[in-house]
Design a protein around this motif. Structure first.
Motif, PDB file in Angstrom:
ATOM      1  N   PRO A 107       0.718  -1.201   0.031  1.00 21.81           N
ATOM      2  CA  PRO A 107       0.104   0.103  -0.091  1.00 21.81           C
ATOM      3  C   PRO A 107       0.790   1.071  -0.118  1.00 21.81           C
ATOM      4  O   PRO A 107       0.482   2.216  -0.699  1.00 21.81           O
ATOM      5  CB  PRO A 107      -0.861  -0.094   1.257  1.00 21.81           C
ATOM      6  N   GLU A 108       1.938   1.227   0.555  1.00 23.54           N
ATOM      7  CA  GLU A 108       2.818   2.377   0.678  1.00 23.54           C
ATOM      8  C   GLU A 108       3.608   2.603  -0.566  1.00 23.54           C
ATOM      9  O   GLU A 108       3.509   3.900  -1.111  1.00 23.54           O
ATOM     10  CB  GLU A 108       4.002   2.105   1.698  1.00 23.54           C
ATOM     11  N   ARG A 109       3.701   1.631  -1.495  1.00 26.18           N
ATOM     12  CA  ARG A 109       4.395   2.101  -2.725  1.00 26.18           C
ATOM     13  C   ARG A 109       3.424   2.199  -3.797  1.00 26.18           C
ATOM     14  O   ARG A 109       3.476   3.244  -4.599  1.00 26.18           O
ATOM     15  CB  ARG A 109       5.231   0.513  -3.104  1.00 26.18           C
ATOM     16  N   ILE A 110       1.970   1.808  -3.645  1.00 30.14           N
ATOM     17  CA  ILE A 110       0.954   2.119  -4.294  1.00 30.14           C
ATOM     18  C   ILE A 110       0.608   3.542  -4.259  1.00 30.14           C
ATOM     19  O   ILE A 110       0.260   4.085  -5.060  1.00 30.14           O
ATOM     20  CB  ILE A 110      -0.119   1.048  -4.160  1.00 30.14           C
ATOM     21  N   ALA A 111       0.585   3.888  -2.946  1.00 33.41           N
ATOM     22  CA  ALA A 111       0.453   5.331  -2.649  1.00 33.41           C
ATOM     23  C   ALA A 111       1.209   6.361  -3.349  1.00 33.41           C
ATOM     24  O   ALA A 111       0.764   7.674  -3.572  1.00 33.41           O
ATOM     25  CB  ALA A 111       0.416   5.704  -1.175  1.00 33.41           C
ATOM     26  N   GLN A 112       2.805   6.059  -3.382  1.00 37.55           N
ATOM     27  CA  GLN A 112       3.672   6.791  -4.153  1.00 37.55           C
ATOM     28  C   GLN A 112       3.407   7.028  -5.447  1.00 37.55           C
ATOM     29  O   GLN A 112       4.049   7.875  -6.100  1.00 37.55           O
ATOM     30  CB  GLN A 112       4.976   6.258  -3.741  1.00 37.55           C
ATOM     31  N   LEU A 113       2.618   6.091  -6.444  1.00 36.94           N
ATOM     32  CA  LEU A 113       2.506   6.402  -7.651  1.00 36.94           C
ATOM     33  C   LEU A 113       1.614   7.612  -8.105  1.00 36.94           C
ATOM     34  O   LEU A 113       0.970   8.115  -7.432  1.00 36.94           O
ATOM     35  CB  LEU A 113       1.512   5.093  -8.340  1.00 36.94           C
ATOM     36  N   PRO A 114       2.073   8.363  -9.304  1.00 43.51           N
ATOM     37  CA  PRO A 114       1.128   9.145  -9.597  1.00 43.51           C
ATOM     38  C   PRO A 114      -0.225   8.740  -9.758  1.00 43.51           C
ATOM     39  O   PRO A 114      -0.548   7.862 -10.169  1.00 43.51           O
ATOM     40  CB  PRO A 114       1.844   9.695 -11.109  1.00 43.51           C
ATOM     41  N   PRO A 115      -1.205   9.558  -9.584  1.00 45.69           N
ATOM     42  CA  PRO A 115      -2.483   9.329  -9.628  1.00 45.69           C
ATOM     43  C   PRO A 115      -3.065   8.337 -10.973  1.00 45.69           C
ATOM     44  O   PRO A 115      -3.772   7.747 -10.688  1.00 45.69           O
ATOM     45  CB  PRO A 115      -3.176  10.828  -9.594  1.00 45.69           C
ATOM     46  N   ARG A 117      -1.337   6.720 -12.796  1.00 46.89           N
ATOM     47  CA  ARG A 117      -0.407   5.375 -12.954  1.00 46.89           C
ATOM     48  C   ARG A 117      -1.379   4.397 -11.568  1.00 46.89           C
ATOM     49  O   ARG A 117      -1.416   3.298 -11.787  1.00 46.89           O
ATOM     50  CB  ARG A 117       0.732   5.461 -12.408  1.00 46.89           C
ATOM     51  N   ARG A 118      -1.781   5.154 -10.465  1.00 46.23           N
ATOM     52  CA  ARG A 118      -2.153   4.334  -9.422  1.00 46.23           C
ATOM     53  C   ARG A 118      -3.723   3.973  -9.918  1.00 46.23           C
ATOM     54  O   ARG A 118      -4.165   2.805  -9.515  1.00 46.23           O
ATOM     55  CB  ARG A 118      -2.405   5.359  -8.185  1.00 46.23           C
ATOM     56  N   GLU A 119      -4.480   4.838 -10.554  1.00 45.70           N
ATOM     57  CA  GLU A 119      -5.689   4.148 -11.206  1.00 45.70           C
ATOM     58  C   GLU A 119      -5.551   2.960 -12.205  1.00 45.70           C
ATOM     59  O   GLU A 119      -6.312   2.110 -12.212  1.00 45.70           O
ATOM     60  CB  GLU A 119      -6.408   5.567 -11.956  1.00 45.70           C
ATOM     61  N   ALA A 120      -4.514   3.212 -13.018  1.00 44.07           N
ATOM     62  CA  ALA A 120      -4.051   2.199 -13.944  1.00 44.07           C
ATOM     63  C   ALA A 120      -3.822   0.850 -13.179  1.00 44.07           C
ATOM     64  O   ALA A 120      -4.279  -0.217 -13.829  1.00 44.07           O
ATOM     65  CB  ALA A 120      -3.325   2.661 -14.979  1.00 44.07           C
ATOM     66  N   PHE A 121      -3.077   0.990 -12.339  1.00 45.11           N
ATOM     67  CA  PHE A 121      -2.763  -0.122 -11.581  1.00 45.11           C
ATOM     68  C   PHE A 121      -3.988  -1.125 -10.797  1.00 45.11           C
ATOM     69  O   PHE A 121      -4.008  -2.047 -10.855  1.00 45.11           O
ATOM     70  CB  PHE A 121      -1.614  -0.031 -10.406  1.00 45.11           C
ATOM     71  N   GLY A 122      -5.028  -0.102 -10.438  1.00 44.43           N
ATOM     72  CA  GLY A 122      -6.084  -0.670  -9.756  1.00 44.43           C
ATOM     73  C   GLY A 122      -7.078  -1.119 -10.755  1.00 44.43           C
ATOM     74  O   GLY A 122      -7.572  -2.369 -10.393  1.00 44.43           O
TER      75      GLY A 122
END
Length: 238
Positions: A107-115, A117-122
């Protein structure tokens, strides 16, 4: 790059580096080993076509382990080519099928992703849950494709990490168990290997294999044997 009559190394850009999925060419179609990052689908398809093969001939996908740069295009491929068979070691299968969180994407690493990129990963994680059945691969299992491949379970980098060995051609598909850095062979990357002692013990399974050519997912083709490096890395274990 064709390194054997029926084995092609693909090259896909990844940031400032590259990754190297493998294509096995058999009479009944293609087997892809690893798929690149989840935003690399078009680059993967282009690489297959530039190798002179038709993506529509894809029949099987083998995942060497759960990391996103290896399984990223799996959902897109499964949608585009219904009926393709999927394979992975049971140690990583719960992650690849979306039923367990990814080992390294905390979760910490995911939170560091640009928004974005974070949405794409989700979205990617949700797509994993929609994959068809993934068949299990086990240590020492023999596969008929690519001239015959042996599965070697090499945990440490991930619980279900595998290498593949083509005995007749003395070819080792090392995935992330070995790397090529500046033309030299190197061991697993510390920062991406949660259990380095186990990864080094896994190297011992490769030590006595006759190997002339090594393909590393990061770094590409290395001509030579890994025995000297493995001996050095595992000396304290013997």
């Amino acid at each position: 790059m064709q390194i054997r009559p029926n084995i092609i190394v693909l090259t896909i850009p990844l940031g400032e580096s590259q990754v190297h999925p493998v294509l096995l060419v058999d009479e009944d179609g293609l087997t892809l080993i690893d798929t690149g990052m989840f935003d690399q689908y078009e680059a993967l398809i282009k690489a297959i076509e530039e190798a002179g093969e038709a993506p529509s001939s894809l029949k099987r996908i083998i995942l060497t382990h759960q990391d996103t740069d290896h399984i990223g295009n799996l959902p897109a491929l499964a949608r585009q080519f219904p009926g393709v068979r999927l394979f992975a070691h049971p140690g990583d299968l719960p992650v690849i099928s979306g039923s367990q969180p990814m080992l390294k994407m905390t979760p910490e690493r995911i939170a560091q992703l640009p928004p974005e990129r974070r949405e794409a990963f989700g979205r990617f994680l949700e797509q994993l849950k929609q994959l068809p059945e993934i068949e299990e691969l086990h240590d020492a299992e023999q596969l008929p494709w690519g001239g015959g491949l042996e599965i070697i379970h090499t945990p440490g980098h991930t619980p279900g990490h595998i290498c593949l060995y083509q005995r007749e051609q003395e070819l080792l598909l090392a995935a992330d168990e070995l790397r090529v850095l500046d033309g030299k062979l190197a061991g697993p990357w510390d920062a991406a290997t949660p259990d380095m002692p186990l990864a080094l013990r896994s190297l011992l399974k490769l030590k006595d294999l006759p190997v002339r050519t090594i393909l590393c997912y990061h770094g590409g083709v290395y001509e030579g044997s890994p025995q000297e490096l493995i001996g050095t890395l595992t000396e304290s274990l013997l």
